[in-house]
Design a protein around this motif. Sequence first.
Motif, PDB file in Angstrom:
ATOM      1  N   VAL A   1       0.840  -1.207   0.000  1.00 35.68           N
ATOM      2  CA  VAL A   1       0.000   0.000   0.000  1.00 35.68           C
ATOM      3  C   VAL A   1       0.869   1.249   0.000  1.00 35.68           C
ATOM      4  N   THR A   2       1.932   1.233   0.812  1.00 35.29           N
ATOM      5  CA  THR A   2       2.863   2.367   0.827  1.00 35.29           C
ATOM      6  C   THR A   2       3.503   2.545  -0.548  1.00 35.29           C
ATOM      7  N   PHE A   3       3.885   1.447  -1.173  1.00 33.98           N
ATOM      8  CA  PHE A   3       4.448   1.498  -2.527  1.00 33.98           C
ATOM      9  C   PHE A   3       3.432   2.111  -3.497  1.00 33.98           C
ATOM     10  N   GLY A   4       2.183   1.674  -3.400  1.00 31.87           N
ATOM     11  CA  GLY A   4       1.135   2.204  -4.274  1.00 31.87           C
ATOM     12  C   GLY A   4       0.913   3.691  -4.084  1.00 31.87           C
ATOM     13  N   ASP A   5       0.960   4.155  -2.834  1.00 36.85           N
ATOM     14  CA  ASP A   5       0.769   5.584  -2.558  1.00 36.85           C
ATOM     15  C   ASP A   5       1.858   6.433  -3.215  1.00 36.85           C
ATOM     16  N   ARG A   6       3.055   5.883  -3.320  1.00 36.53           N
ATOM     17  CA  ARG A   6       4.169   6.659  -3.865  1.00 36.53           C
ATOM     18  C   ARG A   6       4.291   6.550  -5.383  1.00 36.53           C
ATOM     19  N   VAL A   7       3.835   5.437  -5.943  1.00 32.13           N
ATOM     20  CA  VAL A   7       4.068   5.186  -7.364  1.00 32.13           C
ATOM     21  C   VAL A   7       2.796   5.328  -8.205  1.00 32.13           C
ATOM     22  N   PHE A   8       1.658   4.854  -7.687  1.00 30.27           N
ATOM     23  CA  PHE A   8       0.434   4.809  -8.485  1.00 30.27           C
ATOM     24  C   PHE A   8      -0.522   5.974  -8.234  1.00 30.27           C
ATOM     25  N   TYR A   9      -0.186   6.882  -7.323  1.00 34.14           N
ATOM     26  CA  TYR A   9      -1.089   7.997  -7.028  1.00 34.14           C
ATOM     27  C   TYR A   9      -1.419   8.763  -8.315  1.00 34.14           C
ATOM     28  N   PRO A  10      -2.711   9.109  -8.563  1.00 34.70           N
ATOM     29  CA  PRO A  10      -3.899   9.033  -7.685  1.00 34.70           C
ATOM     30  C   PRO A  10      -4.681   7.720  -7.785  1.00 34.70           C
ATOM     31  N   LEU A  11      -4.104   6.697  -8.403  1.00 35.87           N
ATOM     32  CA  LEU A  11      -4.789   5.408  -8.508  1.00 35.87           C
ATOM     33  C   LEU A  11      -4.284   4.410  -7.464  1.00 35.87           C
ATOM     34  N   SER A  12      -3.770   4.926  -6.348  1.00 30.15           N
ATOM     35  CA  SER A  12      -3.181   4.052  -5.339  1.00 30.15           C
ATOM     36  C   SER A  12      -4.206   3.126  -4.684  1.00 30.15           C
ATOM     37  N   TRP A  13      -5.495   3.428  -4.847  1.00 29.16           N
ATOM     38  CA  TRP A  13      -6.536   2.588  -4.246  1.00 29.16           C
ATOM     39  C   TRP A  13      -6.591   1.193  -4.869  1.00 29.16           C
ATOM     40  N   ILE A  14      -5.993   1.030  -6.071  1.00 31.56           N
ATOM     41  CA  ILE A  14      -6.070  -0.283  -6.714  1.00 31.56           C
ATOM     42  C   ILE A  14      -5.258  -1.338  -5.956  1.00 31.56           C
ATOM     43  N   VAL A  15      -4.212  -0.905  -5.204  1.00 30.80           N
ATOM     44  CA  VAL A  15      -3.380  -1.881  -4.493  1.00 30.80           C
ATOM     45  C   VAL A  15      -4.167  -2.586  -3.389  1.00 30.80           C
ATOM     46  N   PRO A  16      -4.795  -1.844  -2.449  1.00 32.38           N
ATOM     47  CA  PRO A  16      -5.585  -2.566  -1.435  1.00 32.38           C
ATOM     48  C   PRO A  16      -6.736  -3.369  -2.030  1.00 32.38           C
ATOM     49  N   LEU A  17      -7.305  -2.889  -3.153  1.00 36.11           N
ATOM     50  CA  LEU A  17      -8.379  -3.648  -3.795  1.00 36.11           C
ATOM     51  C   LEU A  17      -7.868  -5.006  -4.262  1.00 36.11           C
ATOM     52  N   PHE A  18      -6.703  -5.013  -4.902  1.00 37.48           N
ATOM     53  CA  PHE A  18      -6.167  -6.270  -5.397  1.00 37.48           C
ATOM     54  C   PHE A  18      -5.634  -7.155  -4.268  1.00 37.48           C
ATOM     55  N   VAL A  19      -5.226  -6.547  -3.149  1.00 38.22           N
ATOM     56  CA  VAL A  19      -4.855  -7.354  -1.984  1.00 38.22           C
ATOM     57  C   VAL A  19      -6.080  -8.106  -1.458  1.00 38.22           C
ATOM     58  N   VAL A  20      -7.228  -7.440  -1.463  1.00 36.90           N
ATOM     59  CA  VAL A  20      -8.484  -8.089  -1.064  1.00 36.90           C
ATOM     60  C   VAL A  20      -8.783  -9.267  -1.989  1.00 36.90           C
ATOM     61  N   LEU A  21      -8.662  -9.028  -3.296  1.00 37.52           N
ATOM     62  CA  LEU A  21      -8.915 -10.106  -4.261  1.00 37.52           C
ATOM     63  C   LEU A  21      -7.918 -11.243  -4.084  1.00 37.52           C
ATOM     64  N   SER A  22      -6.657 -10.893  -3.810  1.00 38.51           N
ATOM     65  CA  SER A  22      -5.625 -11.902  -3.642  1.00 38.51           C
ATOM     66  C   SER A  22      -5.900 -12.786  -2.429  1.00 38.51           C
ATOM     67  N   THR A  23      -6.259 -12.173  -1.307  1.00 38.37           N
ATOM     68  CA  THR A  23      -6.518 -12.957  -0.098  1.00 38.37           C
ATOM     69  C   THR A  23      -7.766 -13.823  -0.263  1.00 38.37           C
ATOM     70  N   PHE A  24      -8.765 -13.329  -0.976  1.00 40.18           N
ATOM     71  CA  PHE A  24      -9.969 -14.134  -1.201  1.00 40.18           C
ATOM     72  C   PHE A  24      -9.625 -15.370  -2.032  1.00 40.18           C
ATOM     73  N   GLY A  25      -8.834 -15.186  -3.079  1.00 43.81           N
ATOM     74  CA  GLY A  25      -8.432 -16.322  -3.906  1.00 43.81           C
ATOM     75  C   GLY A  25      -7.591 -17.322  -3.146  1.00 43.81           C
TER      76      GLY A  25
END
Length: 513
Positions: A318-342
């Motif tokens: 998430v920290t990596f996403g905030d620094r690199v993907f901003y303003p789309l940093s929200w996609i990292v926690p979303l995909f972490v949710v998908l990853s843990t569900f799988g």
Amino acid sequence: MGEIPQMELNTLMGDMRTSSMRKRRESQNGCVPYREPGPETPPVEPTLKATVLHKEVSLLSGVCLIVGTMIGSGIFISPKAVLLNTGAVGPCLLVWAACGLLSTLGALCYAELGTMITKSGGEYPYLMEGFGPIVAYLYSWTTAIVLKPSSFAIITLSFARYASTPFYPGCTPPLIVTKFLAVACIMLITLVNCASVRLASFVQNVFTVAKLMIIVGIVAAGIVMLAQGHTKNFSNAFEGGLTSFGTIGLAFYNGLWAYDGWNQLNFITEELKDPYRNLPLAILIGIPLVSVCYVLVNVSYFTVMTATEVLQSPAVAVTFGDRVFYPLSWIVPLFVVLSTFGSANGSCFTAGRLTYVAGREGHMLKILSYISVRRYTPTPALIFNGLLAIIYSIPADIEILINYFSFAQWAFYGLTALALIVMRFTRKDLPRPVRIPIVFAGLMVLISCYLVLAPIIDKPEVEYLYCTIFILSGLVLYYPFVYRKVRWVNKLIEPLTIHLQLLMEVVPPEIVQ
């Protein structure tokens, strides 16, 4: 009301299955009218499937099961645990790579075992064949009662924390919310796995693709950062590294926790299409793929974060996403949710097969080896695993408890590799479509011994003794209920078994020649 004898009950359930099949065949876009068989319309008997677990897992699904179960939340949330026990970037990356090699080494041993003994249940049939029923029973007792359901619970709790965080900006989600969400996740995944093997495989494939997408995104961003000259954190990469016996062992423990799942395909060997080809091929595709992903993801993290920042981050991805993907940093926690569900879905899928096989061999209640007459899934075993996972998700310190049981997992890995060596001499008659150098199995045994003993020697705690006592306590149940088969227990359990059969519409698996 009198009890239904077991033989009559099985006949009743068979009639129910035949009726269900007939209805499905006679209802395609409405009711097909019945026609009297004549010279031109000979009677056609419906082709019924045997009530067994069918071979519905393809090579693609096998690879997705390995990759999807191995890549859970660990690489996104806590790669810092490896860094903490190595002390520097260079040793950290080496441990991640070495964990990948170790996982591949273990999986190659399991490829020989899985093609030699084509039974589901993971380590269980190999320990049974190599060392006899007592060792196999202790494995099923420890894994089916503690390791598998608690792992399922931990993964769903990670899912719940990330899924609920966006609804509580600036603060930690209430514990009651994450617990309820984790329980709901367990129930949903258990329901999916009870409904259909194909549905569970489809869910696994979809979520595996999703987690590979975010990993590709993180790696691509890391490559761009390296190309732009962000290499400062890789200079003097080995300075300050820790080299003590215990800390290196703990670093491997944490790295291998993220790699855990490399043996998952051996739990469903009986359901894998062409296991002699697809089992070793899926292993050779899946595990190197995960290993490369893990090393490259860690390299990407260090392009934008120092070692200190990685250690201080509550969730590194998430920290990596905030620094690199901003303003789309929200996609990292979303995909972490998908990853843990799988990952949770894969854990549930394989855990049910171990309980099913142990029940089939008489090491657990027979009802746990029964199969749904409609869905052809081990419904009782899956529900049993789900109920235990719900119980384990309630305590606040379950993750601390399971850390102490990790040594047992590696003890069984080592015993399984040792069983391969033993059977080279005691079971020379068994076919071996895949035959690995025996030195691989020897290395696996030695490394497993190190991983079991290093944390205990470095930091001995009484909890390890408690875990050992729990594992051995299974013998207290083994002697009267499994070895002696006390009759009065069967008389008590039989009425419950009959009622559960009728409730869940399950029957004992058929013997297929």
